[in-house]
Design a protein around this motif. Structure first.
Motif, PDB file in Angstrom:
ATOM      1  N   GLY A 121       1.019  -1.569   0.044  1.00  0.00           N
ATOM      2  CA  GLY A 121      -0.087  -0.035   0.014  1.00  0.00           C
ATOM      3  C   GLY A 121       0.529   0.815   0.439  1.00  0.00           C
ATOM      4  O   GLY A 121       0.608   2.326  -0.248  1.00  0.00           O
ATOM      5  N   VAL A 122       1.803   1.392  -0.112  1.00  0.00           N
ATOM      6  CA  VAL A 122       2.968   2.347  -0.526  1.00  0.00           C
ATOM      7  C   VAL A 122       2.728   2.897  -1.800  1.00  0.00           C
ATOM      8  O   VAL A 122       2.916   2.067  -2.298  1.00  0.00           O
ATOM      9  CB  VAL A 122       4.055   1.959   0.121  1.00  0.00           C
ATOM     10  N   ARG A 123       2.352   4.366  -1.821  1.00  0.00           N
ATOM     11  CA  ARG A 123       2.412   4.387  -3.160  1.00  0.00           C
ATOM     12  C   ARG A 123       3.089   6.065  -3.691  1.00  0.00           C
ATOM     13  O   ARG A 123       3.852   5.513  -4.755  1.00  0.00           O
ATOM     14  CB  ARG A 123       0.755   5.382  -3.236  1.00  0.00           C
ATOM     15  N   ASP A 124       3.677   6.525  -2.907  1.00  0.00           N
ATOM     16  CA  ASP A 124       4.320   7.543  -3.056  1.00  0.00           C
ATOM     17  C   ASP A 124       5.653   7.200  -3.255  1.00  0.00           C
ATOM     18  O   ASP A 124       6.275   6.494  -1.826  1.00  0.00           O
ATOM     19  CB  ASP A 124       4.315   8.697  -1.746  1.00  0.00           C
ATOM     20  N   ARG A 125       6.143   6.168  -4.144  1.00  0.00           N
ATOM     21  CA  ARG A 125       7.271   5.937  -4.481  1.00  0.00           C
ATOM     22  C   ARG A 125       8.438   6.783  -5.387  1.00  0.00           C
ATOM     23  O   ARG A 125       8.193   7.218  -6.839  1.00  0.00           O
ATOM     24  CB  ARG A 125       7.811   4.428  -4.542  1.00  0.00           C
ATOM     25  N   GLU A 126       9.733   6.682  -5.671  1.00  0.00           N
ATOM     26  CA  GLU A 126      10.745   6.828  -6.644  1.00  0.00           C
ATOM     27  C   GLU A 126      12.212   5.490  -6.794  1.00  0.00           C
ATOM     28  O   GLU A 126      12.504   5.691  -5.465  1.00  0.00           O
ATOM     29  CB  GLU A 126      10.797   8.374  -6.528  1.00  0.00           C
ATOM     30  N   GLN A 127      12.524   6.175  -7.835  1.00  0.00           N
ATOM     31  CA  GLN A 127      13.556   5.214  -8.160  1.00  0.00           C
ATOM     32  C   GLN A 127      14.416   5.818  -8.520  1.00  0.00           C
ATOM     33  O   GLN A 127      14.707   6.735  -9.584  1.00  0.00           O
ATOM     34  CB  GLN A 127      12.885   3.755  -8.517  1.00  0.00           C
ATOM     35  N   SER A 128      15.729   5.879  -8.131  1.00  0.00           N
ATOM     36  CA  SER A 128      17.075   5.854  -8.803  1.00  0.00           C
ATOM     37  C   SER A 128      16.829   5.354  -9.702  1.00  0.00           C
ATOM     38  O   SER A 128      16.860   4.796 -10.190  1.00  0.00           O
ATOM     39  CB  SER A 128      18.077   5.649  -7.470  1.00  0.00           C
ATOM     40  N   PRO A 129      17.544   6.602 -10.921  1.00  0.00           N
ATOM     41  CA  PRO A 129      17.676   6.176 -12.567  1.00  0.00           C
ATOM     42  C   PRO A 129      18.894   5.701 -12.252  1.00  0.00           C
ATOM     43  O   PRO A 129      19.646   5.225 -13.290  1.00  0.00           O
ATOM     44  CB  PRO A 129      16.999   6.941 -13.238  1.00  0.00           C
ATOM     45  N   VAL A 130      19.845   5.862 -11.058  1.00  0.00           N
ATOM     46  CA  VAL A 130      21.069   5.123 -11.517  1.00  0.00           C
ATOM     47  C   VAL A 130      21.805   3.937 -11.394  1.00  0.00           C
ATOM     48  O   VAL A 130      20.782   3.406 -10.520  1.00  0.00           O
ATOM     49  CB  VAL A 130      22.334   5.753 -10.356  1.00  0.00           C
ATOM     50  N   CYS A 131      21.838   3.165 -12.117  1.00  0.00           N
ATOM     51  CA  CYS A 131      23.150   1.693 -12.065  1.00  0.00           C
ATOM     52  C   CYS A 131      24.209   2.391 -11.628  1.00  0.00           C
ATOM     53  O   CYS A 131      25.101   2.800 -12.645  1.00  0.00           O
ATOM     54  CB  CYS A 131      22.858   0.925 -13.995  1.00  0.00           C
TER      55      CYS A 131
END
Length: 242
Positions: free
Chosen positions: A206-216
């Motif tokens: 139920g965690v909707r406010d999520r962001e993922q770094s684009p850095v590999c």
């Protein structure tokens, strides 16, 4: 020094890169890991530099002894004269205390519910992700009053699914637990996408406010990567509530 910093309604998130510290090669420069063979004095200096650049008191940063498991520790401040416990997530309801997670390809997971005043940091490598360290961290937050619908989640630089090559049997093992982690490298071999698995777990919780770094991390010369370099430093993710 700080590759990304963000504030969200009283919750603060930051991820470091490898620059701006005092460590010599192969740990150059801002190695924040104390168990990788670097000079301990250099690590202390780097941790002070990183904390001060964020406006944090270095003495109020909580670190973990990470072991790729799913244990969570509740804290109200740094460990006082005791052995740092073997855990892969920490949670706090104390404002002003910063939680830190070390990585060099694994996924650093930062979580905060600014309304409840609860934050958590988790170390999600492949073993920890399939062991459920992130759901365990969210459950620990909920016990302290957090609501998954209010939790803000940020994942930092990590090896991407296009680069994290694994044997076919390992991919199958991981995907049996978390199908979203099934991946293929850019050259067509079996792979695992740990960040995708983490975000799928958060979505189900139920965690909707999520962001993922684009850095590999494996692809980026600005970040430490264990898979690329083996002997190398560690990045850090920080979360705190102001």
């Amino acid at each position: 020094m700080i590759g990304q910093r963000e504030g969200a309604s009283g919750a603060h998130f930051a991820f470091t890169d490898r620059w701006g510290g005092v460590s010599a090669a192969p740990y150059a420069e801002l190695n924040l890991g104390g168990a990788v063979g670097d000079d301990p004095e250099a690590v202390r200096t780097n941790r002070e530099l990183a904390a001060k650049s964020l406006g944090l008191d270095p003495g109020l940063v909580v670190w973990m002894n990470q072991v790729h498991g799913n244990d969570v520790a509740e804290v109200d401040g740094p460990w006082q004269g005791e052995t740092v416990p073997r855990v892969d997530a920490v949670v706090t309801a104390t404002r002003g205390v910063a939680l830190a997670v070390l990585t060099a390809d694994c996924v650093p997971v930062l979580l905060a519910d600014p309304v409840a005043g609860v934050a958590a940091a988790a170390h999600a490598g492949r073993p920890g992700m399939i062991a459920g360290v992130v759901p365990a961290a969210v459950r620990a937050m909920v016990k302290l009053g957090a609501d998954p619908a209010r939790i803000v989640a940020r994942t930092g630089p990590a090896v991407c699914g296009r680069c994290y090559e694994v044997p076919e049997a390992m991919r199958t093992e991981v995907a049996d637990v978390e199908p979203a982690a099934y991946a293929e490298t850019s050259w067509g071999t079996p792979a695992v996408d740990v960040a995708a698995g983490v975000h799928a777990q958060l979505e189900r919780l139920g965690v909707r406010d999520r962001e993922q770094s684009p850095v590999c991390t494996l692809e980026s010369d600005d970040h430490f990567s264990y898979r690329r370099d083996r002997t190398t430093g560690r990045l850090a993710g920080y979360v705190w509530l102001g």
